[in-house]
Design an enzyme around this catalytic site. Structure first.
Site, PDB file in Angstrom:
ATOM      1  CG  HIS A   1      -0.603   0.303   2.501  1.00 44.87           C
ATOM      2  ND1 HIS A   1      -0.312  -0.652   3.453  1.00 44.87           N
ATOM      3  CD2 HIS A   1      -0.423   1.490   3.117  1.00 44.87           C
ATOM      4  CE1 HIS A   1       0.025  -0.067   4.581  1.00 44.87           C
ATOM      5  NE2 HIS A   1      -0.029   1.234   4.407  1.00 44.87           N
TER       6      HIS A   1
ATOM      7  CG  ASP B   1       0.258  -4.046   2.766  1.00 43.65           C
ATOM      8  OD1 ASP B   1       0.842  -3.548   1.789  1.00 43.65           O
ATOM      9  OD2 ASP B   1      -0.572  -3.414   3.452  1.00 43.65           O
TER      10      ASP B   1
ATOM     11  CB  SER C   1       2.582   2.025   6.210  1.00 43.08           C
ATOM     12  OG  SER C   1       1.328   1.962   6.809  1.00 43.08           O
TER      13      SER C   1
HETATM   14  N1  ARG Z   1      -4.702   0.852   7.365  1.00 44.61           N
HETATM   15  C1  ARG Z   1      -3.399   0.906   6.785  1.00 44.61           C
HETATM   16  C2  ARG Z   1      -2.678   2.159   7.150  1.00 44.61           C
HETATM   17  O1  ARG Z   1      -3.277   3.180   7.390  1.00 44.61           O
HETATM   18  C3  ARG Z   1      -3.447   0.858   5.315  1.00 44.61           C
HETATM   19  C4  ARG Z   1      -3.878  -0.444   4.812  1.00 44.61           C
HETATM   20  C5  ARG Z   1      -3.990  -0.441   3.325  1.00 44.61           C
HETATM   21  N2  ARG Z   1      -4.801  -1.542   2.937  1.00 44.61           N
HETATM   22  C6  ARG Z   1      -6.058  -1.422   2.509  1.00 44.61           C
HETATM   23  N3  ARG Z   1      -6.767  -2.500   2.330  1.00 44.61           N
HETATM   24  N4  ARG Z   1      -6.566  -0.250   2.245  1.00 44.61           N
HETATM   25  O2  ARG Z   1      -1.468   2.190   7.157  1.00 44.61           O
END
Ligand code: ARG
Length: 715
Positions: free
Chosen positions: A89, A215, A650
């Site tokens: 991501h 991911d 992330s």
């Molecule tokens: N919740 C994660 C973050 O803010 C991002 C995950 C991305 N994945 C998704 N399915 N949108 O870092």
């Protein structure tokens, strides 16, 4: 709130400060500069590393393998040839930008078989922290602070090739640090799984546990012949880093020590109860509601059309992520007692303040004053949120904003002044890029939905005049058409901002007169004039509040002199340490700390956008072709630890006590969504992809032995 940090950690008092080891090992985003104070505690928990192994400005250390990825994520260097792991991501925008409907890397994945096949990513850079320094004494309360900061930055930038520096405020302007980085500007995509793996579970699983997502994505840093940062050139070569992380195949066990280094973006852990109450129960639901309407419109188009999906994918994903974040905060706040705890703390604080005359004068009314500031003007707060997300929510209006300054400088004259012509030339240069992800059909649907929403939720006295007596009231609706639809049609069929061809024609032969007559410009003007009024009130309130927070931050550290207070996240390098750990969620729910490939097969919904499992992956899983990446015949996918991270982390490496990479952090869990406002000790977890799943995927699915061969694998 009795959290942590040793700010004035002068070397001379290290010994003394060592006594105050932090009460909560898991909470805290620590500045690497002060790791010496955490070393003992970390070693007690299983770390074999010294503070110097992690952060050292004189010799290679782990921090040299940690990169800020694009300024919005983190990555880690994992080979002597500048290979970088981060999240899928985090690479998402780059991958989508490089994809076309013919070469759809987002859908199908991408693997460069050799260096020359790696794809340069326009505009992407990474930076590595060279050093940081407390410059509070040089900056704080000094006349001409801005000039001093400028000088500090300029001098630091001269220290080395590709160096850039910044001075950042910590603890609400109570302290300042100089951060010196080496910035690398030639970054290339090396490999990525297909979206069905990298984003397996989609928005449904996002922010949730149990998780089964691959991911990760892989990039490489390129440099000039002297191993120094350089602009993109086909002649550049892979970067030789000072340090790269070895990768462990040992796997994780409950209770194992783990730490994470990365660039967390924003937390507000020290806000008062009144501020968090308003944030979670008023602001977040309101913004989520507006965002959801826009997302629904976009999704209805994306689901039907691959080209549109590629165009909007990246913006949509990050918007949807924030939308769900807001909802999650509301959910998690219900089961957390953090607001009551803050209230209790504020009571004790105020009692302490009032117990002494001079303190009373300084701090006696502080909490009450902050409450007043927070609750000063809810109607205006609402207008601001709506303007941001609704009237400015279409790409067309967003693009028009680019011309606002030029419009101001154009004034009422017929000729366009020279500096404005320069701005227009630049806009012409970027025209293709600006319109690449623009789709008029989708955008007009977004525009009209957002306009209707604004008018139904915001009282008339706060509307832009255009809606009560301007263009909007003058347009004639066809049979069966609403006025908003008619107005939107007019706007999108006439305005230069709503069509690349019209924009180009105007830029080829710019005329001030045509510009001023443009209906898109009229709309922009009308909205900006409301925005200015609203933002004016808002920024006065913000400024007053920030002043109070600055005092409060200093006051609570005075109130609890033996506690270590770590600074809120601000996109600077931090370390969090803790351990691999399961948790108990809501009533009767216990979560395991690790997931298995079996969960992928359980979740599979063939043909579904979120839960489809590619045939090749399914085959490898069903035949259990796990090789050396298996643990007792099982392939582990994601795991939990109680490390303290947030957005910006992330892609961060999860590292064991030996300094070896065991996972890549990619998310937080639903039960702890208020974590940015208050660490949720019992339930807050970091979700990471197990590095064995990553390597297994690279080797078995992608067949990218070239990548595996580059890594330093320890088993
Ligand atoms: N919740 C994660 C973050 O803010 C991002 C995950 C991305 N994945 C998704 N399915 N949108 O870092």
């Amino acid at each position: 709130m009795n959290t942590v940090f040793l700010r004035k950690a002068l070397p001379i008092i290290f010994g003394a400060l060592f006594l105050f080891s932090p009460a909560k090992a898991d909470e805290g985003m620590w500045l690497p500069l002060y790791l010496k104070q955490l070393e003992g505690k970390m070693q007690q928990m299983g770390s074999k590393l010294t503070a110097d192994d992690i952060y050292n400005v004189n010799k290679a250390s782990i921090k040299d393998a940690i990169v800020s990825f694009g300024g919005f994520c983190t990555g880690e260097i994992v080979s002597s040839k500048g290979l970088v792991f981060t999240n899928h991501h985090c690479g998402y925008d780059a991958i989508a930008e490089l994809s076309t409907t013919q070469n759809n890397w987002l859908r199908d994945g991408f693997w460069a078989a050799s260096h020359d096949k790696e794809l340069h990513v326009e505009g992407l850079s990474v930076k590595i922290l060279v050093r940081m320094e407390d410059v509070t004494a040089k900056v704080k309360g000094v006349d001409g602070k801005d000039a001093i900061i400028k000088k500090l930055k300029e001098e630091a930038a001269k220290e080395g090739p590709g160096y850039e520096a910044e001075v950042k405020s910590f603890y609400y302007d109570n302290e300042y640090y100089l951060l010196v980085y080496q910035v690398f500007k030639d970054i290339r995509l090396v490999g990525t799984p297909p979206e069905s793996v990298g984003k397996f579970g989609g928005d449904t699983d996002n922010w949730m546990w149990p998780r089964h997502t691959g991911d990760f994505s892989i990039f490489r840093i390129y440099v000039d012949a002297n191993n120094n940062p350089a602009e993109y050139s086909p002649n550049n070569k892979p970067y030789t880093p000072k340090h790269s992380l070895p990768i462990s195949l040992k796997g994780v066990q409950k209770g194992d020590f783990s730490f994470i280094m990365g660039f967390p973006g924003r937390t507000q852990r020290y806000l008062t109860s009144d501020a968090v109450r308003k944030t979670v129960f008023t602001d977040y639901p309101m913004m989520a509601n507006v965002m959801e309407k826009k997302l629904n419109v976009q999704k209805s188009f994306m689901d039907k059309d691959e080209a549109i999906k590629l165009q909007l994918a990246s913006d949509y994903a990050s918007f949807a992520n924030t939308w769900k974040y807001f909802l999650g905060n509301v959910y998690a706040a219900k089961t957390s007692d953090f607001i009551e705890k803050k209230e209790q703390f504020e009571k004790e604080f105020t009692a302490w303040a009032n117990a002494d005359e001079s303190r009373k004068a300084k701090y006696g009314n502080l909490v009450a004053d902050m409450k007043k500031a927070v609750e000063a003007d809810p109607a205006n707060d609402k207008v601001m949120s709506y303007l941001n997300f609704s009237l400015f929510g279409s790409q067309m209006v967003g693009y028009a904003v680019k011309y606002y300054q030029a419009a101001m400088m154009m004034g009422d004259g017929d000729t366009i002044p020279e500096p404005v012509m320069g701005m227009l030339a630049a806009n012409k240069e970027s025209l293709d890029k600006d319109f690449k992800n623009y789709n008029a059909k989708v955008d007009r649907a977004v525009f009209s939905t957002m306009l209707d929403l604004f008018m139904s939720d915001i009282p008339k006295e706060s509307w832009p005049e255009l809606l009560t007596k301007g263009d909007y009231t003058k347009v004639k609706a066809k049979k069966g058409q609403s006025r908003t639809e008619a107005y939107t049609d007019m706007l999108y069929s006439k305005s230069i901002f709503a069509d690349k061809g019209r924009m180009k024609a105007w830029l080829d032969k710019p005329s001030a007169k045509t510009f001023r007559a443009d209906p898109g410009y009229s709309f922009l003007q009308a909205v900006i004039s409301v925005y200015m009024t609203s933002a004016g009130k808002n920024s006065a309130a913000d400024k007053a509040y920030d002043e109070l927070m600055k005092t409060y931050m200093a006051a609570i550290r005075e109130f609890k002199p033996n506690d270590m207070f770590y600074p809120d996240a601000n996109f600077t390098l931090r370390l969090t340490y803790g351990s691999i750990m399961p948790y108990d969620g809501r009533d009767a729910i216990s979560y395991n700390h690790i997931t298995s490939y079996k969960g992928i097969l359980e979740k599979e919904v063939p043909g579904d956008l979120e839960f489809d499992v590619p045939a090749k992956l399914k085959n490898l899983l069903v035949t259990k072709d796990f090789g050396r990446y298996a643990e007792n015949g099982d392939l582990k996918v994601n795991f939990l630890s109680n490390n303290d991270i947030t957005g910006g982390n992330s892609g961060s490496p999860v590292i064991n006590g030996e300094g070896h990479l065991i996972g890549i952090a990619f998310d937080g869990n639903w039960d702890s969504m208020v974590g940015d406002l208050s660490f949720q000790k019992k339930v807050q977890r970091t979700i990471s992809v197990d590095i064995r799943y990553v390597l297994w995927f690279i080797e078995k699915y992608a067949g990218a032995q070239n990548i595996i061969d580059e890594l330093k694998i320890v088993s």
